[in-house]
Motif scaffolding. Structure first.
Motif, PDB file in Angstrom:
ATOM      1  N   ALA A  82       0.836  -1.199   0.000  1.00 11.27           N
ATOM      2  CA  ALA A  82       0.000   0.000   0.000  1.00 11.27           C
ATOM      3  C   ALA A  82       0.870   1.248   0.000  1.00 11.27           C
ATOM      4  O   ALA A  82       1.849   1.345   0.740  1.00 11.27           O
ATOM      5  CB  ALA A  82      -0.906   0.007   1.219  1.00 11.27           C
ATOM      6  N   VAL A  83       0.523   2.172  -0.853  1.00 12.87           N
ATOM      7  CA  VAL A  83       1.220   3.452  -0.889  1.00 12.87           C
ATOM      8  C   VAL A  83       0.590   4.423   0.095  1.00 12.87           C
ATOM      9  O   VAL A  83       1.245   5.280   0.661  1.00 12.87           O
ATOM     10  CB  VAL A  83       1.190   4.036  -2.316  1.00 12.87           C
ATOM     11  CG1 VAL A  83       1.823   5.415  -2.350  1.00 12.87           C
ATOM     12  CG2 VAL A  83       1.873   3.098  -3.278  1.00 12.87           C
ATOM     13  N   GLU A  84      -0.682   4.239   0.332  1.00 12.39           N
ATOM     14  CA  GLU A  84      -1.382   5.150   1.235  1.00 12.39           C
ATOM     15  C   GLU A  84      -2.578   4.439   1.837  1.00 12.39           C
ATOM     16  O   GLU A  84      -3.340   3.774   1.136  1.00 12.39           O
ATOM     17  CB  GLU A  84      -1.840   6.383   0.462  1.00 12.39           C
ATOM     18  CG  GLU A  84      -2.615   7.379   1.295  1.00 12.39           C
ATOM     19  CD  GLU A  84      -3.075   8.544   0.442  1.00 12.39           C
ATOM     20  OE1 GLU A  84      -4.258   8.902   0.544  1.00 12.39           O
ATOM     21  OE2 GLU A  84      -2.251   9.077  -0.330  1.00 12.39           O
ATOM     22  N   VAL A  85      -2.708   4.535   3.155  1.00  8.96           N
ATOM     23  CA  VAL A  85      -3.882   4.010   3.847  1.00  8.96           C
ATOM     24  C   VAL A  85      -4.543   5.191   4.533  1.00  8.96           C
ATOM     25  O   VAL A  85      -4.028   5.720   5.516  1.00  8.96           O
ATOM     26  CB  VAL A  85      -3.502   2.925   4.874  1.00  8.96           C
ATOM     27  CG1 VAL A  85      -4.757   2.410   5.577  1.00  8.96           C
ATOM     28  CG2 VAL A  85      -2.781   1.781   4.182  1.00  8.96           C
ATOM     29  N   ALA A  86      -5.660   5.610   4.012  1.00 10.27           N
ATOM     30  CA  ALA A  86      -6.259   6.877   4.446  1.00 10.27           C
ATOM     31  C   ALA A  86      -6.586   6.895   5.934  1.00 10.27           C
ATOM     32  O   ALA A  86      -6.395   7.892   6.614  1.00 10.27           O
ATOM     33  CB  ALA A  86      -7.513   7.155   3.628  1.00 10.27           C
ATOM     34  N   GLY A  87      -7.086   5.798   6.461  1.00  6.05           N
ATOM     35  CA  GLY A  87      -7.516   5.806   7.861  1.00  6.05           C
ATOM     36  C   GLY A  87      -6.435   5.453   8.852  1.00  6.05           C
ATOM     37  O   GLY A  87      -6.687   5.464  10.061  1.00  6.05           O
ATOM     38  N   LEU A  88      -5.239   5.134   8.369  1.00  2.49           N
ATOM     39  CA  LEU A  88      -4.200   4.653   9.275  1.00  2.49           C
ATOM     40  C   LEU A  88      -3.708   5.708  10.261  1.00  2.49           C
ATOM     41  O   LEU A  88      -3.566   5.412  11.452  1.00  2.49           O
ATOM     42  CB  LEU A  88      -3.031   4.096   8.464  1.00  2.49           C
ATOM     43  CG  LEU A  88      -1.939   3.386   9.274  1.00  2.49           C
ATOM     44  CD1 LEU A  88      -2.526   2.253  10.092  1.00  2.49           C
ATOM     45  CD2 LEU A  88      -0.841   2.874   8.347  1.00  2.49           C
ATOM     46  N   PRO A  89      -3.419   6.950   9.851  1.00  8.73           N
ATOM     47  CA  PRO A  89      -2.959   7.936  10.847  1.00  8.73           C
ATOM     48  C   PRO A  89      -3.962   8.151  11.975  1.00  8.73           C
ATOM     49  O   PRO A  89      -3.582   8.239  13.144  1.00  8.73           O
ATOM     50  CB  PRO A  89      -2.763   9.210  10.015  1.00  8.73           C
ATOM     51  CG  PRO A  89      -2.516   8.722   8.631  1.00  8.73           C
ATOM     52  CD  PRO A  89      -3.372   7.509   8.481  1.00  8.73           C
ATOM     53  N   ALA A  90      -5.248   8.236  11.628  1.00  8.16           N
ATOM     54  CA  ALA A  90      -6.262   8.433  12.672  1.00  8.16           C
ATOM     55  C   ALA A  90      -6.315   7.234  13.607  1.00  8.16           C
ATOM     56  O   ALA A  90      -6.455   7.384  14.829  1.00  8.16           O
ATOM     57  CB  ALA A  90      -7.630   8.671  12.029  1.00  8.16           C
ATOM     58  N   LEU A  91      -6.204   6.024  13.032  1.00  8.66           N
ATOM     59  CA  LEU A  91      -6.212   4.820  13.858  1.00  8.66           C
ATOM     60  C   LEU A  91      -5.034   4.805  14.823  1.00  8.66           C
ATOM     61  O   LEU A  91      -5.190   4.546  16.021  1.00  8.66           O
ATOM     62  CB  LEU A  91      -6.162   3.581  12.961  1.00  8.66           C
ATOM     63  CG  LEU A  91      -5.832   2.256  13.663  1.00  8.66           C
ATOM     64  CD1 LEU A  91      -6.948   1.877  14.611  1.00  8.66           C
ATOM     65  CD2 LEU A  91      -5.575   1.159  12.652  1.00  8.66           C
ATOM     66  N   LEU A  92      -3.855   5.099  14.318  1.00  9.05           N
ATOM     67  CA  LEU A  92      -2.665   5.063  15.171  1.00  9.05           C
ATOM     68  C   LEU A  92      -2.700   6.158  16.229  1.00  9.05           C
ATOM     69  O   LEU A  92      -2.280   5.942  17.375  1.00  9.05           O
ATOM     70  CB  LEU A  92      -1.412   5.198  14.307  1.00  9.05           C
ATOM     71  CG  LEU A  92      -1.158   4.051  13.317  1.00  9.05           C
ATOM     72  CD1 LEU A  92       0.106   4.315  12.514  1.00  9.05           C
ATOM     73  CD2 LEU A  92      -1.051   2.724  14.047  1.00  9.05           C
ATOM     74  N   LEU A  93      -3.195   7.338  15.865  1.00 11.22           N
ATOM     75  CA  LEU A  93      -3.288   8.419  16.846  1.00 11.22           C
ATOM     76  C   LEU A  93      -4.263   8.054  17.962  1.00 11.22           C
ATOM     77  O   LEU A  93      -3.976   8.251  19.151  1.00 11.22           O
ATOM     78  CB  LEU A  93      -3.728   9.713  16.158  1.00 11.22           C
ATOM     79  CG  LEU A  93      -3.924  10.931  17.077  1.00 11.22           C
ATOM     80  CD1 LEU A  93      -2.625  11.277  17.797  1.00 11.22           C
ATOM     81  CD2 LEU A  93      -4.437  12.133  16.285  1.00 11.22           C
ATOM     82  N   THR A  94      -5.410   7.505  17.579  1.00 10.99           N
ATOM     83  CA  THR A  94      -6.388   7.080  18.589  1.00 10.99           C
ATOM     84  C   THR A  94      -5.806   5.995  19.485  1.00 10.99           C
ATOM     85  O   THR A  94      -5.990   6.007  20.709  1.00 10.99           O
ATOM     86  CB  THR A  94      -7.657   6.561  17.903  1.00 10.99           C
ATOM     87  OG1 THR A  94      -8.171   7.562  17.031  1.00 10.99           O
ATOM     88  CG2 THR A  94      -8.714   6.194  18.931  1.00 10.99           C
TER      89      THR A  94
END
Length: 505
Positions: free
Chosen positions: A256-268
């Motif tokens: 994957a080059v980009e996972v849109a929901g990943l930053p929000a998931l990791l921050l949470t």
């Protein structure tokens, strides 16, 4: 110099590592680690070493660094503005937490973690807004296309600001030789278990049809378990590992080059882990404090029990002597018809009765002290008045033993309780007269000391000669408690007993 190089290397390496995580939005990925590293260094580094993140950032303008880090910057002025903006926002946040909020480093309690997370999120919001504004003003971004970048930029910066300092701050403090207080590093075994567990959870999630949802259900529970079991330190380690391992696994196994929901998931996940870990640490600290209090109270009770046993034995011994003497004397009266002998015996009985009465008075005084019924009433007290009263009381007793009382002349006024101080000095004088041989000297001295005014009674006790026993077992306990009420320090030296009254305005 080695410290500067080390800190600068940490900042530059964090910049390079962040650039590798292409699963984040590209525009925010290169700054999601340096933002947190900047905050951590400003918080943990002393003095001018707090400037190292800014200097490391500015070093990216040099041609060699641009080639190594593949930096594409429109101008040196743009880099200067970017460096100053990042440093002022995240460095200022670090200073706010340490200098204004005075959080203890390394932070780990519930209140400190709340302040840290809140400040980090505010800093990320300000940084994303300021960065987009700068890019628009410099013509790097079109105003219409800038707004969609606000969310990924905020998430990237917030993730780095939240997950990096909890582990990097104690690491920097350790490298600089600063004390870590109650901080407890996770053991290598625990760290390895966390890494393996989170890698497997990330792998299983990455192989599923919906990457972000799978990661949410697999990674987050794993992190929370570590936080609940190990406290804040384990939570901080798990959050950092998650933010490094999860995107790495996603890139390696999915391409994957980009996972849109990943930053929000990791921050949470990071925020939840830190809060749960802080709450667990708070609970553990409360339990430890309660255990310590219980242990201390148990020890105090054991000491009190031993003191009571010793007191009972002492009282039994002190009471038995005069009572047995009275019985023997009364028995002797019946064996003699001579009036003179009987009168002498009766005089002896009266003396023994006085001794017994004095002992009972001491017992009652000790009981009143033990229950807290006696309170000190402090007031100005001219010492010469108290000394005159003591001299009038004890001159007859000293004269019976042909002893000389040496008394000072003084105009000193102290702040104390007249009655309690009289009881203390009476006990010391009574013992001094009893222990000093007949014909000896008992001297009372007034000494000025750094800690207060000393009232010292010097006796003529000779440990090698036969002497009369003192009634000091119970009396000294009374003196000790009365001294505590007055805030005075006891003096217990060979042939010198007394107290030091504290200086008061």
């Amino acid at each position: 110099m080695i410290t500067v190089i080390l800190l600068a290397a940490i900042w530059l390496v964090s910049f390079r590592i962040a650039d590798l995580f292409t699963v984040f939005k590209t525009y925010s990925s290169v700054w999601f680690l340096p933002s947190g590293v900047t905050m951590a260094m400003v918080m943990a580094a002393p003095g001018w070493l707090k400037l190292v993140p800014l200097l490391a950032h500015l070093s990216l303008a040099s041609p060699p660094m641009r080639q190594v880090f593949d930096i594409h910057i429109a101008s040196d002025f743009d880099l200067l503005l970017h460096s100053i903006r990042i440093y002022l926002i995240y460095g200022g946040t670090g200073l706010f937490l340490t200098q204004v909020m005075r959080i203890t480093l390394p932070f780990r309690t519930w209140g400190e973690v709340q302040w840290f997370i809140g400040a980090a999120l505010v800093a990320a919001s300000v940084a994303s807004a300021a960065g987009i504004g700068q890019s628009v003003l410099l013509g790097e971004l079109d105003p219409a296309g800038a707004l969609p970048l606000a969310e990924p930029w905020f998430l990237g910066d917030a993730l780095g600001a939240v997950m990096v300092p909890p582990m990097l701050v104690p690491a920097i403090m350790l490298a600089l030789g600063r004390p870590l207080g109650a901080w407890r590093w996770p053991s290598p075994r625990a760290f390895a278990v966390q890494a393996l567990t989170l890698s497997l959870a990330s792998l299983i999630g990455a192989l599923g049809p919906t990457l972000d949802i799978n990661l949410w259900y697999l990674v987050l529970p794993s992190v929370l378990v570590f936080a609940l079991r190990g406290g804040f330190e384990h939570a901080a380690a798990a959050a950092l590992l998650t933010c490094v391992l999860t995107p790495s696994v996603a890139m390696i196994f999915t391409g994957a080059v980009e996972v849109a929901g990943l930053p929000a998931l990791l921050l949470t996940t990071a925020i939840a882990a830190l809060l749960v870990g802080a709450a667990t640490t708070e609970r553990q600290q409360t339990a430890e404090r309660l255990e310590a209090q219980v242990a201390q109270r148990t020890e105090e009770l054991e000491k009190a029990y031993e003191l009571q046993r010793h007191l009972v034995r002492s009282l039994g011994h002190d009471l038995r002597q005069p009572v047995e003497a009275i019985n023997l004397t009364v028995a002797a009266i019946g064996d003699h018809s001579d009036i003179a002998v009987r009168n002498t015996a009766l005089t002896r009985v009266r003396q023994l009765g006085a001794v017994t009465s004095d002992l009972l008075t001491r017992i009652l005084a000790y009981a009143r002290l033990d229950t807290g019924d006696i309170k000190a009433e402090l007031a100005p007290l001219p010492l010469h008045q108290l000394l005159d009263q003591l001299r009038a009381t004890y001159i007859p007793q000293a004269q019976k033993r042909a002893q000389r009382l040496v008394w000072p002349e003084t105009d000193i006024t102290v702040i104390s309780d007249r009655e309690l101080l009289f009881q203390i000095l009476s006990n010391y004088l009574d013992n001094a007269i009893r222990l000093t041989p007949e014909g000896g000297t008992v001297e009372l001295r007034i000494e000025r000391r750094d800690t207060g005014i000393g009232i010292i009674i010097k006796d003529g006790f000779d440990p090698t000669a036969p002497h009369r026993s003192s009634r000091g077992g119970l009396g000294l306990r009374i003196v000790s408690q009365l001294s505590d009420l007055l805030g005075a320090e006891m003096v217990n030296e060979p042939n010198r007993k007394g107290i030091i009254l504290p200086l008061r305005e």
